[in-house]
Write a protein that holds these residues in place. Structure first.
Motif, PDB file in Angstrom:
ATOM      1  N   CYS A  27      23.229  -2.949 -27.054  1.00  0.00           N
ATOM      2  CA  CYS A  27      24.222  -1.886 -27.203  1.00  0.00           C
ATOM      3  C   CYS A  27      24.142  -0.884 -26.055  1.00  0.00           C
ATOM      4  O   CYS A  27      23.396  -1.068 -25.105  1.00  0.00           O
ATOM      5  CB  CYS A  27      23.985  -1.152 -28.521  1.00  0.00           C
ATOM      6  SG  CYS A  27      24.489  -2.065 -29.971  1.00  0.00           S
ATOM      7  N   THR A  72      25.674  -5.807 -37.393  1.00  0.00           N
ATOM      8  CA  THR A  72      26.888  -6.615 -37.263  1.00  0.00           C
ATOM      9  C   THR A  72      27.113  -7.005 -35.815  1.00  0.00           C
ATOM     10  O   THR A  72      27.011  -6.169 -34.918  1.00  0.00           O
ATOM     11  CB  THR A  72      28.127  -5.829 -37.770  1.00  0.00           C
ATOM     12  OG1 THR A  72      27.865  -5.313 -39.072  1.00  0.00           O
ATOM     13  CG2 THR A  72      29.357  -6.723 -37.816  1.00  0.00           C
ATOM     14  N   VAL A 104      29.924  -8.974 -33.073  1.00  0.00           N
ATOM     15  CA  VAL A 104      31.371  -9.178 -32.909  1.00  0.00           C
ATOM     16  C   VAL A 104      31.602 -10.375 -32.009  1.00  0.00           C
ATOM     17  O   VAL A 104      30.817 -10.648 -31.093  1.00  0.00           O
ATOM     18  CB  VAL A 104      32.075  -7.926 -32.336  1.00  0.00           C
ATOM     19  CG1 VAL A 104      32.065  -6.794 -33.342  1.00  0.00           C
ATOM     20  CG2 VAL A 104      31.426  -7.480 -31.028  1.00  0.00           C
ATOM     21  N   GLU A 134      36.400  -9.602 -42.868  1.00  0.00           N
ATOM     22  CA  GLU A 134      34.984  -9.745 -42.528  1.00  0.00           C
ATOM     23  C   GLU A 134      34.242 -10.682 -43.469  1.00  0.00           C
ATOM     24  O   GLU A 134      33.360 -11.434 -43.046  1.00  0.00           O
ATOM     25  CB  GLU A 134      34.317  -8.370 -42.540  1.00  0.00           C
ATOM     26  CG  GLU A 134      32.873  -8.376 -42.102  1.00  0.00           C
ATOM     27  CD  GLU A 134      32.276  -6.981 -42.090  1.00  0.00           C
ATOM     28  OE1 GLU A 134      31.150  -6.831 -42.610  1.00  0.00           O
ATOM     29  OE2 GLU A 134      32.929  -6.057 -41.582  1.00  0.00           O
ATOM     30  N   SER A 190      28.534  -4.860 -32.715  1.00  0.00           N
ATOM     31  CA  SER A 190      29.484  -3.865 -33.226  1.00  0.00           C
ATOM     32  C   SER A 190      28.880  -2.471 -33.105  1.00  0.00           C
ATOM     33  O   SER A 190      27.687  -2.277 -33.307  1.00  0.00           O
ATOM     34  CB  SER A 190      29.815  -4.164 -34.689  1.00  0.00           C
ATOM     35  OG  SER A 190      30.716  -3.214 -35.208  1.00  0.00           O
TER      36      SER A 190
END
Length: 199
Positions: A54, A102, A104, A124, A164
């Motif tokens: 991230c 999560t 993506v 989802e 995510s």
């Protein structure tokens, strides 16, 4: 301010709707050699393990280059997919760094632009992406996307895999590639299909 002795006050309300600005800079000089080599273009190392990070870190590109050969490989007119899942397994589940809640997955068009998969429109619960702590893995159901790709060769089989909430969460994940050095929990495409015939 002004020339008077009285004080001036102006409120700046900060709420969840306020604009945000964030800047992230990563220094990978102390990263593992495998990771550095992948960043420098050695994509073959991704077959052993790959990385997701991230805060403007890294995403991974996943390709299924020979999937359209499935029809001819069956020696039939074609196949009907009952279910197709991409399964991503955590390479380092005991790490001190928490895995993302999560992931993506987006389809990449010919220009490298992210597009929604047909299966994402199902929600989802159907599409997936949630980290399963008991299995230490994540799945994405891509049945509709792959079924259409069997008959429409312009539907891409190249995907962008990321995390995510990448701008606000500090999570990261090291995942097994298609040929990990240890274990059999590799990145895989799991198919359930029905053979079609001429009748």
């Amino acid at each position: 301010s002004n020339n008077s002795e009285d004080s001036l006050v102006y409120d700046f309300p900060i709420t969840s709707n306020s604009a945000r600005f964030m800047h992230f800079a990563h220094n990978y000089n102390l990263a593992s050699p495998e990771f550095q080599n992948q960043l420098n273009g050695n994509i073959a190392l991704g077959e052993q393990k790959f990385y997701l990070q991230c805060l403007a870190g890294v995403e991974t590109i996943v390709e299924i280059p020979y999937f359209r050969n499935l029809n001819s490989a069956m020696g039939q007119v074609g196949v009907a997919l009952n279910e197709a899942k991409i399964i991503i397994n955590n390479n380092d589940p005991d790490s001190e760094f928490a895995p993302p809640g999560t992931l993506v997955l987006f389809s990449l068009d010919g220009e490298g632009q992210k597009q929604l998969l047909f299966d994402q429109l199902e929600g989802e619960a159907y599409f997936g992406g949630t980290y399963d702590e008991s299995n230490e893995s994540v799945f994405f159901r891509v049945t509709q996307h792959l079924q259409r790709s069997l008959s429409i060769d312009t539907i891409p089989l190249r995907f962008s895999l990321g995390i995510s909430g990448t701008s606000i969460l500090p999570n990261r994940m090291v995942a097994n590639g298609s040929s990990p050095l240890t274990g059999d929990d590799q990145l895989k495409l799991e198919l359930i299909f029905t053979k079609l015939n001429n009748q």
